[in-house]
Design a protein around this motif. Structure first.
Motif, PDB file in Angstrom:
ATOM      1  N   LEU A 187     -10.266   3.016   7.028  1.00  7.38           N
ATOM      2  CA  LEU A 187      -9.636   2.057   7.347  1.00  7.38           C
ATOM      3  C   LEU A 187      -7.860   2.283   7.102  1.00  7.38           C
ATOM      4  CD1 LEU A 187      -9.275  -0.933   8.007  1.00  7.38           C
ATOM      5  CD2 LEU A 187      -9.786  -1.528   5.710  1.00  7.38           C
ATOM      6  N   GLU A 188      -7.750   2.960   5.766  1.00 10.16           N
ATOM      7  CA  GLU A 188      -6.549   3.194   5.533  1.00 10.16           C
ATOM      8  C   GLU A 188      -5.712   4.453   6.460  1.00 10.16           C
ATOM      9  OE1 GLU A 188      -7.096   2.409   0.815  1.00 10.16           O
ATOM     10  OE2 GLU A 188      -7.203   4.295   1.606  1.00 10.16           O
TER      11      GLU A 188
ATOM     12  N   GLN B  10      -2.854   3.566   0.407  1.00  6.79           N
ATOM     13  CA  GLN B  10      -4.034   3.705  -0.411  1.00  6.79           C
ATOM     14  C   GLN B  10      -4.076   2.762  -1.597  1.00  6.79           C
ATOM     15  OE1 GLN B  10      -4.205   7.818  -2.228  1.00  6.79           O
ATOM     16  NE2 GLN B  10      -6.485   7.501  -2.508  1.00  6.79           N
ATOM     17  N   HIS B  11      -5.255   2.283  -1.783  1.00  9.03           N
ATOM     18  CA  HIS B  11      -5.530   1.284  -2.737  1.00  9.03           C
ATOM     19  C   HIS B  11      -5.161   1.910  -4.138  1.00  9.03           C
ATOM     20  CE1 HIS B  11      -7.629  -1.731  -5.130  1.00  9.03           C
ATOM     21  NE2 HIS B  11      -7.799  -2.533  -3.927  1.00  9.03           N
TER      22      HIS B  11
ATOM     23  N   LEU C  45       2.443  -3.878   4.425  1.00  6.94           N
ATOM     24  CA  LEU C  45       1.956  -2.796   4.714  1.00  6.94           C
ATOM     25  C   LEU C  45       3.119  -1.824   5.308  1.00  6.94           C
ATOM     26  CD1 LEU C  45      -1.664  -3.315   6.095  1.00  6.94           C
ATOM     27  CD2 LEU C  45      -0.903  -2.699   3.757  1.00  6.94           C
ATOM     28  N   TRP C  46       3.884  -2.388   6.107  1.00  8.33           N
ATOM     29  CA  TRP C  46       4.986  -1.669   6.951  1.00  8.33           C
ATOM     30  C   TRP C  46       5.976  -1.425   5.727  1.00  8.33           C
ATOM     31  CZ3 TRP C  46       6.488   1.262  10.249  1.00  8.33           C
ATOM     32  CH2 TRP C  46       7.982   1.275  10.669  1.00  8.33           C
ATOM     33  N   ARG C  47       6.064  -2.069   4.841  1.00  7.92           N
ATOM     34  CA  ARG C  47       7.161  -1.950   3.738  1.00  7.92           C
ATOM     35  C   ARG C  47       6.782  -0.747   2.881  1.00  7.92           C
ATOM     36  NH1 ARG C  47       8.257  -6.479   2.513  1.00  7.92           N
ATOM     37  NH2 ARG C  47       6.603  -7.106   0.918  1.00  7.92           N
ATOM     38  N   ARG C  48       5.450  -0.710   2.397  1.00  9.93           N
ATOM     39  CA  ARG C  48       4.711   0.229   1.779  1.00  9.93           C
ATOM     40  C   ARG C  48       4.846   1.850   2.537  1.00  9.93           C
ATOM     41  NH1 ARG C  48      -0.411  -2.641  -0.208  1.00  9.93           N
ATOM     42  NH2 ARG C  48      -1.209  -0.658  -0.419  1.00  9.93           N
ATOM     43  N   PHE C  49       4.702   1.598   3.977  1.00 17.16           N
ATOM     44  CA  PHE C  49       4.549   2.536   4.542  1.00 17.16           C
ATOM     45  C   PHE C  49       5.906   3.546   4.745  1.00 17.16           C
ATOM     46  CE2 PHE C  49       4.636   5.029   8.681  1.00 17.16           C
ATOM     47  CZ  PHE C  49       3.761   5.812   8.680  1.00 17.16           C
ATOM     48  N   ARG C  50       6.974   2.607   4.845  1.00 14.71           N
ATOM     49  CA  ARG C  50       8.450   3.252   5.097  1.00 14.71           C
ATOM     50  C   ARG C  50       8.891   3.602   3.823  1.00 14.71           C
ATOM     51  NH1 ARG C  50      12.375  -1.273   7.185  1.00 14.71           N
ATOM     52  NH2 ARG C  50      11.178  -2.397   5.407  1.00 14.71           N
ATOM     53  N   ARG C  51       8.193   3.258   2.587  1.00 18.52           N
ATOM     54  CA  ARG C  51       8.860   3.681   1.365  1.00 18.52           C
ATOM     55  C   ARG C  51       8.109   4.997   0.852  1.00 18.52           C
ATOM     56  NH1 ARG C  51       8.900  -1.724  -2.645  1.00 18.52           N
ATOM     57  NH2 ARG C  51      10.671  -2.540  -1.421  1.00 18.52           N
ATOM     58  N   ARG C  52       6.637   5.102   0.893  1.00 21.52           N
ATOM     59  CA  ARG C  52       5.936   6.340   0.583  1.00 21.52           C
ATOM     60  C   ARG C  52       4.986   6.887   1.632  1.00 21.52           C
ATOM     61  NH1 ARG C  52       2.279   4.035  -4.237  1.00 21.52           N
ATOM     62  NH2 ARG C  52       1.872   6.083  -4.165  1.00 21.52           N
TER      63      ARG C  52
END
Length: 465
Positions: free
Chosen positions: A4-5, A52-53, A39-46
């Protein structure tokens, strides 16, 4: 990362390059637009790792301490383990005993994972054994399958009957014969037809019908004597081994042959307009079996033939017969099937009383009595004793003749007198009234003592001189 991730990372990568909008990405990820922005914010940062959980790779807060786990596994290994599978405790039972005896409450699923990781438990299922198709025998006559198929072979032109079917396992050659039932004589007739055509086979493959095989009795098990049926004894005499199949699938070749004959043979008998089983047997022997073997038989894997020829000195009629042991009565009579056989004395082979003889019944119905390898003549005396003639139904038997009236003694008859009053008024030595020729036993008191006393003999006194 989970699947899923990984899928979410692929969708957000498309948002990053401008292929789709974030709102469209929320639809593809099946989340709300608000959560898609997180999710988009976390994807842009890391990058993908930000999806990932947070608990991934971290120790659970509810994890059992390692010391407790080591103690539980040590107890299981020492108290509830074992080398044999049936001696080991399962996780559920071991968890119950740990809680009852040691006060260690461990969930049985947790204990199952611990035991499997430590090699103390493996799932063992009582699954049926794996079956695979048996390879054909290599030699012709090595194994012949036999079975009977009940069907309306003549449809509405005749009664239901049994098709006795013998088929060779290596080649598929068959011999067929119609019989009223799957009996001993039916099996004998089709086996004799096979022997006449090919010879004595090495083994027969049958089912567990009591025509072919039976379980030995307790006495036979104790003495080591094999428990044969009449058909099994005949086969043993010829050296044929009888093997019983434990399932219909084991003798699938003859079972599948039944389906073929139930389709083809019924239609051919209809085309021939055959309405009785004698004509059906003639047609099967002359035409059908030969054509069927030419079309469907195959060459064996090995060229050697495992059939043996019938010995020249062997009479098959003395093999295919029913033999029963009987005891000779003291009057030299043998009882068999509600018949009385009087043995005739001829020669020195006369069986003594209480000895054991063999009564042999042949296919045509005649009987022979054998004692120590010699035939004993006999006479049927079943009907020699007189029997009551059965009265026809509806006929009233005649009434018996009337019985004569029994005379009634008179009131003064001695039989009607009391014994103590029977001799009232009679002096000793005088006649007794009502009893001719009877005298009183005691002599008179004034008689001469030297005179002999004349008394009663058998209730009657002697007449005085």
């Amino acid at each position: 990362m989970s699947i899923l991730e990984l899928k979410r990372a692929g969708v957000l990568a498309r948002v990053k390059v401008g292929e789709i909008t974030l709102r469209q990405a929320s639809v593809l990820m099946r989340v709300s637009y608000r959560h898609a922005k997180r999710l988009w914010r976390r994807f842009r940062r890391r990058g993908p790792a930000g999806l990932q959980h947070g608990n991934a790779g971290r120790r659970s807060n509810r994890q059992t301490p390692a010391a407790v786990r080591r103690r539980v596994l040590a107890l299981v290994r020492r108290e509830f383990g074992g080398d044999a599978t049936h001696a080991r405790f399962g996780p559920t039972l071991a968890a119950e005993h740990l809680a009852e005896e040691y006060g260690l409450a461990v969930h049985h699923e947790t204990l199952r994972r611990w035991m499997r990781a430590a090699g103390l438990w493996s799932p063992v299922r009582n699954a049926p054994p794996h079956r695979k198709r048996r390879v054909r025998k290599a030699h012709f006559g090595e194994l012949v399958q036999v079975d009977g198929s009940f069907e309306h072979w003549l449809e509405d032109r005749g009664p239901r009957a049994c098709l006795m079917h013998l088929i060779d396992d290596a080649t598929g050659r068959c011999v067929l014969r119609f019989e009223p039932q799957e009996t001993i004589w039916g099996a004998v007739r089709v086996l004799r037809a096979w022997i006449a055509a090919y010879g004595i086979p090495h083994a027969l493959y049958t089912d567990w019908k009591n025509v072919y095989v039976r379980k030995p009795t307790e006495g036979e098990l104790a003495s080591g004597v094999p428990g044969h049926t009449q058909f099994g004894r005949m086969c043993a005499t010829l050296g044929i081994r009888v093997i019983a199949a434990s399932s219909p699938q084991a003798k699938g070749r003859v079972e599948r042959g039944h389906g073929t004959h139930q389709d083809r043979l019924i239609k051919k008998l209809r085309r021939q307009r055959i309405a009785d089983y004698d004509a059906a047997n003639a047609f099967v022997t002359a035409d059908y079996t030969a054509d069927h073997n030419d079309r469907f038989a195959r060459p064996p894997a090995a060229p050697e033939d495992f059939h043996t020829a019938v010995p020249g000195a062997l009479d098959l009629n003395h093999v295919f017969r029913l033999e029963t042991s009987r005891t000779v009565y003291n009057d030299w009579v043998v009882r068999h099937d509600n018949r009385l056989l009087q043995l005739d004395r001829q020669g020195r082979f006369y069986p003594p009383a209480r000895s054991t003889v063999r009564v042999c019944e042949y296919e045509d119905g005649h009987l022979e009595v054998w004692y120590r390898g010699a035939r004993v003549p006999w006479t049927d005396v079943t009907g020699s004793a007189p029997r009551a003639v059965p009265r026809p139904r509806g006929v009233t038997p005649p009434a018996p003749p009337p019985r004569a009236a029994r005379p009634i003694p008179a009131p003064t008859h001695p039989w009607r007198q009391r014994y103590d009053r029977l001799h009232d008024g009679v002096s000793p030595g005088e006649r007794i009234p009502g009893r001719p020729g009877a005298w009183l036993i005691a002599p008179a008191a004034s008689a001469d003592p030297a005179q002999p006393v004349r008394g009663l003999l058998g209730g009657h006194a002697a007449q005085p001189k």
